[in-house]
Design a protein around this motif. Structure first.
Motif, PDB file in Angstrom:
ATOM      1  N   ARG A  67       0.839  -1.195   0.000  1.00  0.00           N
ATOM      2  CA  ARG A  67       0.000   0.000   0.000  1.00  0.00           C
ATOM      3  C   ARG A  67       0.874   1.244   0.000  1.00  0.00           C
ATOM      4  NH1 ARG A  67      -4.063  -0.671   4.922  1.00  0.00           N
ATOM      5  NH2 ARG A  67      -4.574   1.453   4.254  1.00  0.00           N
ATOM      6  N   LYS A  68       0.276   2.386  -0.286  1.00  0.00           N
ATOM      7  CA  LYS A  68       1.026   3.641  -0.300  1.00  0.00           C
ATOM      8  C   LYS A  68       1.397   4.056   1.121  1.00  0.00           C
ATOM      9  CE  LYS A  68      -0.787   5.642  -4.578  1.00  0.00           C
ATOM     10  NZ  LYS A  68      -1.483   6.818  -5.176  1.00  0.00           N
ATOM     11  N   VAL A  69       2.604   4.585   1.251  1.00  0.00           N
ATOM     12  CA  VAL A  69       3.081   5.037   2.556  1.00  0.00           C
ATOM     13  C   VAL A  69       2.176   6.127   3.119  1.00  0.00           C
ATOM     14  CG1 VAL A  69       4.969   6.204   3.769  1.00  0.00           C
ATOM     15  CG2 VAL A  69       5.480   4.434   2.071  1.00  0.00           C
ATOM     16  N   ILE A  70       1.719   7.045   2.256  1.00  0.00           N
ATOM     17  CA  ILE A  70       0.905   8.166   2.728  1.00  0.00           C
ATOM     18  C   ILE A  70      -0.416   7.683   3.318  1.00  0.00           C
ATOM     19  CG2 ILE A  70      -0.082   8.521   0.427  1.00  0.00           C
ATOM     20  CD1 ILE A  70       0.648  11.209   3.095  1.00  0.00           C
ATOM     21  N   GLU A  71      -0.997   6.635   2.737  1.00  0.00           N
ATOM     22  CA  GLU A  71      -2.262   6.104   3.249  1.00  0.00           C
ATOM     23  C   GLU A  71      -2.071   5.525   4.647  1.00  0.00           C
ATOM     24  OE1 GLU A  71      -3.674   3.236   0.493  1.00  0.00           O
ATOM     25  OE2 GLU A  71      -4.052   4.685  -1.111  1.00  0.00           O
ATOM     26  N   ILE A  72      -0.986   4.794   4.816  1.00  0.00           N
ATOM     27  CA  ILE A  72      -0.716   4.175   6.111  1.00  0.00           C
ATOM     28  C   ILE A  72      -0.348   5.241   7.137  1.00  0.00           C
ATOM     29  CG2 ILE A  72       0.739   2.507   7.325  1.00  0.00           C
ATOM     30  CD1 ILE A  72       1.157   1.146   4.575  1.00  0.00           C
ATOM     31  N   TYR A  73       0.448   6.217   6.728  1.00  0.00           N
ATOM     32  CA  TYR A  73       0.829   7.318   7.621  1.00  0.00           C
ATOM     33  C   TYR A  73      -0.408   8.039   8.151  1.00  0.00           C
ATOM     34  CZ  TYR A  73       2.820  11.792   9.142  1.00  0.00           C
ATOM     35  OH  TYR A  73       3.146  12.907   9.869  1.00  0.00           O
ATOM     36  N   ASN A  74      -1.321   8.372   7.265  1.00  0.00           N
ATOM     37  CA  ASN A  74      -2.531   9.079   7.682  1.00  0.00           C
ATOM     38  C   ASN A  74      -3.396   8.215   8.593  1.00  0.00           C
ATOM     39  OD1 ASN A  74      -2.018  11.512   6.366  1.00  0.00           O
ATOM     40  ND2 ASN A  74      -2.936  10.826   4.447  1.00  0.00           N
ATOM     41  N   ALA A  75      -3.455   6.919   8.318  1.00  0.00           N
ATOM     42  CA  ALA A  75      -4.234   6.014   9.175  1.00  0.00           C
ATOM     43  C   ALA A  75      -3.639   5.969  10.576  1.00  0.00           C
ATOM     44  CB  ALA A  75      -4.263   4.615   8.567  1.00  0.00           C
ATOM     45  N   LEU A  76      -2.307   5.951  10.663  1.00  0.00           N
ATOM     46  CA  LEU A  76      -1.633   5.916  11.960  1.00  0.00           C
ATOM     47  C   LEU A  76      -1.863   7.206  12.739  1.00  0.00           C
ATOM     48  CD1 LEU A  76       1.802   4.323  10.956  1.00  0.00           C
ATOM     49  CD2 LEU A  76       0.076   3.278  12.432  1.00  0.00           C
ATOM     50  N   THR A  77      -1.651   8.325  12.093  1.00  0.00           N
ATOM     51  CA  THR A  77      -1.725   9.602  12.800  1.00  0.00           C
ATOM     52  C   THR A  77      -3.158  10.050  13.076  1.00  0.00           C
ATOM     53  OG1 THR A  77      -1.555  10.770  10.673  1.00  0.00           O
ATOM     54  CG2 THR A  77       0.487  10.401  11.905  1.00  0.00           C
ATOM     55  N   GLN A  78      -4.120   9.520  12.310  1.00  0.00           N
ATOM     56  CA  GLN A  78      -5.516   9.881  12.512  1.00  0.00           C
ATOM     57  C   GLN A  78      -6.275   8.839  13.340  1.00  0.00           C
ATOM     58  OE1 GLN A  78      -7.156  10.662   8.600  1.00  0.00           O
ATOM     59  NE2 GLN A  78      -5.564  12.169   8.128  1.00  0.00           N
ATOM     60  N   GLY A  79      -5.556   7.796  13.783  1.00  0.00           N
ATOM     61  CA  GLY A  79      -6.179   6.779  14.624  1.00  0.00           C
ATOM     62  C   GLY A  79      -7.191   5.916  13.890  1.00  0.00           C
ATOM     63  N   ASP A  80      -6.959   5.693  12.611  1.00  0.00           N
ATOM     64  CA  ASP A  80      -7.887   4.908  11.789  1.00  0.00           C
ATOM     65  C   ASP A  80      -7.505   3.428  11.837  1.00  0.00           C
ATOM     66  OD1 ASP A  80      -9.644   3.903   9.963  1.00  0.00           O
ATOM     67  OD2 ASP A  80      -8.815   4.943   8.214  1.00  0.00           O
ATOM     68  N   SER A  81      -8.022   2.720  12.828  1.00  0.00           N
ATOM     69  CA  SER A  81      -7.691   1.304  12.988  1.00  0.00           C
ATOM     70  C   SER A  81      -8.330   0.437  11.911  1.00  0.00           C
ATOM     71  CB  SER A  81      -8.126   0.806  14.369  1.00  0.00           C
ATOM     72  OG  SER A  81      -9.520   0.987  14.552  1.00  0.00           O
ATOM     73  N   ASP A  82      -9.457   0.879  11.357  1.00  0.00           N
ATOM     74  CA  ASP A  82     -10.138   0.083  10.328  1.00  0.00           C
ATOM     75  C   ASP A  82      -9.261  -0.106   9.101  1.00  0.00           C
ATOM     76  OD1 ASP A  82     -12.372  -0.144  11.906  1.00  0.00           O
ATOM     77  OD2 ASP A  82     -13.415   1.568  10.999  1.00  0.00           O
ATOM     78  N   SER A  83      -8.456   0.907   8.792  1.00  0.00           N
ATOM     79  CA  SER A  83      -7.592   0.807   7.613  1.00  0.00           C
ATOM     80  C   SER A  83      -6.379  -0.081   7.848  1.00  0.00           C
ATOM     81  CB  SER A  83      -7.110   2.207   7.198  1.00  0.00           C
ATOM     82  OG  SER A  83      -8.197   3.029   6.840  1.00  0.00           O
ATOM     83  N   LEU A  84      -6.134  -0.421   9.115  1.00  0.00           N
ATOM     84  CA  LEU A  84      -4.952  -1.223   9.443  1.00  0.00           C
ATOM     85  C   LEU A  84      -5.340  -2.486  10.218  1.00  0.00           C
ATOM     86  CD1 LEU A  84      -2.571   1.690  10.508  1.00  0.00           C
ATOM     87  CD2 LEU A  84      -2.501   0.397   8.368  1.00  0.00           C
ATOM     88  N   GLN A  85      -6.458  -3.095   9.824  1.00  0.00           N
ATOM     89  CA  GLN A  85      -6.950  -4.277  10.538  1.00  0.00           C
ATOM     90  C   GLN A  85      -5.944  -5.421  10.546  1.00  0.00           C
ATOM     91  OE1 GLN A  85     -10.849  -5.489   9.264  1.00  0.00           O
ATOM     92  NE2 GLN A  85     -11.704  -3.431   9.420  1.00  0.00           N
ATOM     93  N   ASP A  86      -5.158  -5.527   9.481  1.00  0.00           N
ATOM     94  CA  ASP A  86      -4.175  -6.618   9.398  1.00  0.00           C
ATOM     95  C   ASP A  86      -2.893  -6.299  10.161  1.00  0.00           C
ATOM     96  OD1 ASP A  86      -5.909  -8.056   7.780  1.00  0.00           O
ATOM     97  OD2 ASP A  86      -5.096  -7.174   5.924  1.00  0.00           O
ATOM     98  N   TYR A  87      -2.808  -5.091  10.700  1.00  0.00           N
ATOM     99  CA  TYR A  87      -1.601  -4.673  11.415  1.00  0.00           C
ATOM    100  C   TYR A  87      -1.982  -3.984  12.723  1.00  0.00           C
ATOM    101  CZ  TYR A  87       0.282  -5.556   6.801  1.00  0.00           C
ATOM    102  OH  TYR A  87       0.604  -6.154   5.608  1.00  0.00           O
TER     103      TYR A  87
END
Length: 204
Positions: A67-87
């Motif tokens: 996946r794109k780094v920016i997508e994961i970065y935003n999920a981490l900093t915005q507390g979006d656990s749904d986007s990182l269910q596998d991690y």
């Protein structure tokens, strides 16, 4: 103290009174900013740079997930656990780091401001409820954040891929010292109470 030969002497700093008789009251000078010496004190605390930590973790997860780094970065900093269910483990560990760093930075920031009144005051003193009431500490933190922002509303800015590319790279992220005192009172739940209790008094 050395004094400049002013043609026009600057006005004295406004005083802001925080607290109440139950938790204690402090009268703090309002600079409208964090002084250079205070910034050096905060920098010397060697706190974690959350942006760099988030970029490093986002790159690691991006390699595994394609996946794109920016997508994961935003999920981490915005507390979006749904986007990182596998991690989720990595996500939870980052949120812990974020929370611990926030508590530590709040203590350092409050300490820098209290040193305006008591130069020898240290972070350990700020974390000791026997030396400063936790609710009063909350008010000092809120005051210090306002000083740091110049008493202006802070507007959240979306992070782009170009922004991430401009962050300094680091193979190792420095670990900030965690607070061991009764500093849990600096949590987000009391944010509204802090704002209500902050009283500003103009000098007569």
């Amino acid at each position: 103290m050395l004094r400049l030969p002013f043609k026009t002497t600057p006005e004295e700093f406004e005083k802001v009174t925080i607290g109440n008789p139950k938790i204690g009251e402090l009268e703090l000078p309002k600079y409208g900013d964090i002084s250079p010496n205070e910034r050096l004190f905060i920098k010397a605390a060697n706190l974690v740079d959350i942006r760099i930590a988030a970029v490093k973790l986002a790159k690691d997860i991006a390699i595994k997930s394609s996946r794109k780094v920016i997508e994961i970065y935003n999920a981490l900093t915005q507390g979006d656990s749904d986007s990182l269910q596998d991690y989720l483990e990595e996500f939870v560990n980052f949120q812990d780091l974020l929370e611990n760093n926030t508590v530590s930075r709040n203590l350092v920031l409050a300490t820098a401001v209290i040193q305006r009144l008591v130069p020898d005051w240290q972070v350990e003193n700020s974390g000791d409820p026997n030396q400063i009431h936790p609710q009063l500490l909350n008010l000092v933190i809120e005051f210090a954040k306002n000083e740091e922002s110049g008493w202006a509303e802070i507007t959240a800015i979306a992070t782009s891929e170009e922004d991430l590319g401009n962050l300094p790279s680091s193979s190792e992220i420095p670990t900030g010292a965690k607070s061991t005192g009764e500093s849990a009172a600096t949590g987000r739940k009391k944010k509204d109470l802090v704002k209500e209790d902050l009283e500003v008094s103009q000098p007569g």
